[in-house]
Enzyme design. Structure first.
Site, PDB file in Angstrom:
ATOM      1  N   GLY A   1       2.133  -3.565  -1.985  1.00  0.00           N
ATOM      2  CA  GLY A   1       1.201  -4.095  -0.989  1.00  0.00           C
ATOM      3  C   GLY A   1       1.440  -5.573  -0.767  1.00  0.00           C
TER       4      GLY A   1
ATOM      5  CE  LYS B   1       0.968  -9.966  -7.828  1.00  0.00           C
ATOM      6  NZ  LYS B   1       2.314  -9.741  -7.274  1.00  0.00           N
TER       7      LYS B   1
HETATM    8  O1  OSB Z   1       4.596  -8.845  -5.492  1.00  0.00           O
HETATM    9  O2  OSB Z   1       3.459  -7.130  -5.082  1.00  0.00           O
HETATM   10  C1  OSB Z   1       3.648  -8.323  -4.928  1.00  0.00           C
HETATM   11  C2  OSB Z   1       0.775  -9.820  -2.865  1.00  0.00           C
HETATM   12  C3  OSB Z   1       1.457 -10.759  -2.131  1.00  0.00           C
HETATM   13  C4  OSB Z   1       2.807 -10.931  -2.339  1.00  0.00           C
HETATM   14  C5  OSB Z   1       3.488 -10.141  -3.265  1.00  0.00           C
HETATM   15  C6  OSB Z   1       2.813  -9.182  -4.000  1.00  0.00           C
HETATM   16  C7  OSB Z   1       1.422  -9.042  -3.812  1.00  0.00           C
HETATM   17  C8  OSB Z   1       0.609  -8.106  -4.571  1.00  0.00           C
HETATM   18  C9  OSB Z   1      -0.679  -7.649  -3.943  1.00  0.00           C
HETATM   19  O3  OSB Z   1       0.857  -7.734  -5.696  1.00  0.00           O
HETATM   20  C10 OSB Z   1      -0.705  -6.192  -3.678  1.00  0.00           C
HETATM   21  C11 OSB Z   1      -1.886  -5.836  -2.814  1.00  0.00           C
HETATM   22  O4  OSB Z   1      -2.950  -5.628  -3.366  1.00  0.00           O
HETATM   23  O5  OSB Z   1      -1.742  -5.785  -1.577  1.00  0.00           O
HETATM   24 MG    MG Z   2       5.708  -7.462  -6.646  1.00  0.00          MG
END
Ligand code: OSB
Ligand code: MG
Length: 375
Positions: free
Chosen positions: A290, A163
């Protein structure tokens, strides 16, 4: 298939560690579970909203409202030929894909149990094993991130996603790339940049990234097309793609080269399958995103990820990365090769731990077909 009962529950679950994205830090999850009884069989779905309208416009509370006041009245007591018919019955409700998906997916689970086949089969899935990556939240400093990446690689994960946000990007990606020159590495900005940051984002081209996920505005496909024409790294759209028409627009405009499919964001299995099929016809790879799901949502993600064009590792990882105890048994486990074995038993292939769910539940509401019929 008669929709006899719908039960909506809100559970609270604490993630093992806080998860930081460009839009905030999450640790205490408020998750809605949907249980639908169809011809005597219980199917389960999970609503993948986050708590605030910061990823997209939905929240746990908007989903509770839309399911209770608009989705349930359109479905309770109805007779469907297949779960795929639910989407048409809900099409008059604009938006609220995550609320719709939680309910539609529960009906898919029930249908696969009634047909005595795994959900993956009912969806048309072919993969026996799916490839897993991980999504790592923003860290304090680059060295802490490098240590975390090392740990995940040792567990076998096939792709690492970092991220990023302004001020927490180049230095972090550079440190990870330096330590691990050959791994499959990507970044996800969750809409933290603007088109005027193009020169800054170009700097990421030097790190040989698999993709850059959703750098610009959550609802702006056009600006992504302008950005993609100026950077080498493949853009992957997440937030922007809510249905097959969006996917078509993005592909036609050249706004991305990869699409991330999230069941909640696109409104459930039938919409996800349409996007999958469209991307496959256009030779665009997809992967499963996810939303920090509990076990029910995770199990649905696994079933969807068996469709043949899910050729890149998804953000579908082991239950134990998120929870001290997941709400399904067995828990989702990842092999040392970074794969999840797809269940071969009917339905989701994971059983909901009802006792645990009861303990975690903070509110519940249920509807029965007879009650509605009698007014
Ligand atoms: O942008 O993929 C995303 C989590 C919450 C909201 C958006 C996102 C995410 C993740 C986590 O990247 C992915 C996971 O491990 O479930
Ligand atoms: Mg994403």
């Amino acid at each position: 298939m008669t929709i006899e009962t719908i039960v909506l529950r809100e559970i609270r679950m604490r993630l093992k560690a806080p998860f930081e994205t460009s839009f905030g830090v999450t640790q205490d999850r408020r998750i809605l579970l949907v249980e639908v009884v169809v011809d005597g069989v219980s199917g389960w779905g999970e609503v993948t909203t986050v708590e605030s309208p910061s990823y997209n416009s939905e929240t746990t509370d908007t989903a509770w409202h839309i399911i209770s006041d608009f989705i349930v009245p359109r479905l309770i007591g109805r007779n469907l030929n297949a779960a795929a018919d639910a989407a048409a019955l809900l099409s008059a409700i604009r938006g609220h894909q995550m609320a719709k998906a939680g309910v539609e997916n529960a009906i898919w689970d029930a249908e696969s149990q009634l047909k005595n086949i795994p959900l993956s089969k009912l969806l048309g899935g072919t993969l026996k094993e799916i490839s897993c990556g991980v999504s790592l939240g923003i860290r304090e400093d680059p060295q802490a991130l490098v240590r975390k990446v090392e740990e995940e690689l040792q567990s076998g994960y096939q792709r690492i996603k970092l991220k990023i946000k302004p001020g927490k990007d180049l230095e972090f990606v550079a440190a990870v790339r330096k330590e691990f020159p050959n791994i499959r590495l990507s970044v996800d900005a969750n809409s933290a940049y603007e088109l005027k940051d193009t020169n800054h984002l170009k700097e990421l081209d030097q790190f040989n990234l698999l993709m850059m996920e959703q750098p610009l505005q959550w609802d702006d496909i056009h600006s992504h097309a302008k950005l993609q024409s100026q950077i080498r790294t493949a853009i992957c759209l997440d937030e922007c793609i809510n249905n097959a028409a969006h996917a078509a627009a993005a592909i036609e405009m050249g706004a991305c080269r990869i699409i991330n499919i999230k069941l909640g964001r696109v409104g459930g299995h039938s919409s996800a399958r349409q996007i999958h099929d469209f991307c496959q016809q256009h030779a665009f790879p997809v992967w499963c995103g996810g939303m920090l799901e509990a076990g029910v949502g995770r199990a649905h993600n696994i079933a969807m990820s068996t469709l043949p064009n899910f050729t890149l590792p998804g953000d579908v990882s082991a239950s134990k990365r998120y929870w001290n105890e997941d709400i399904i048994e067995p828990e989702v486990e990842v092999s040392s090769r970074g794969t999840i074995k797809v269940p071969t038993t009917p339905g989701l292939g994971y059983a909901v731990k009802r006792k645990l769910v009861d303990q975690l539940t903070v509110r519940t509401r249920d509807w029965k077909a007879e009650m509605v019929a009698q007014g």
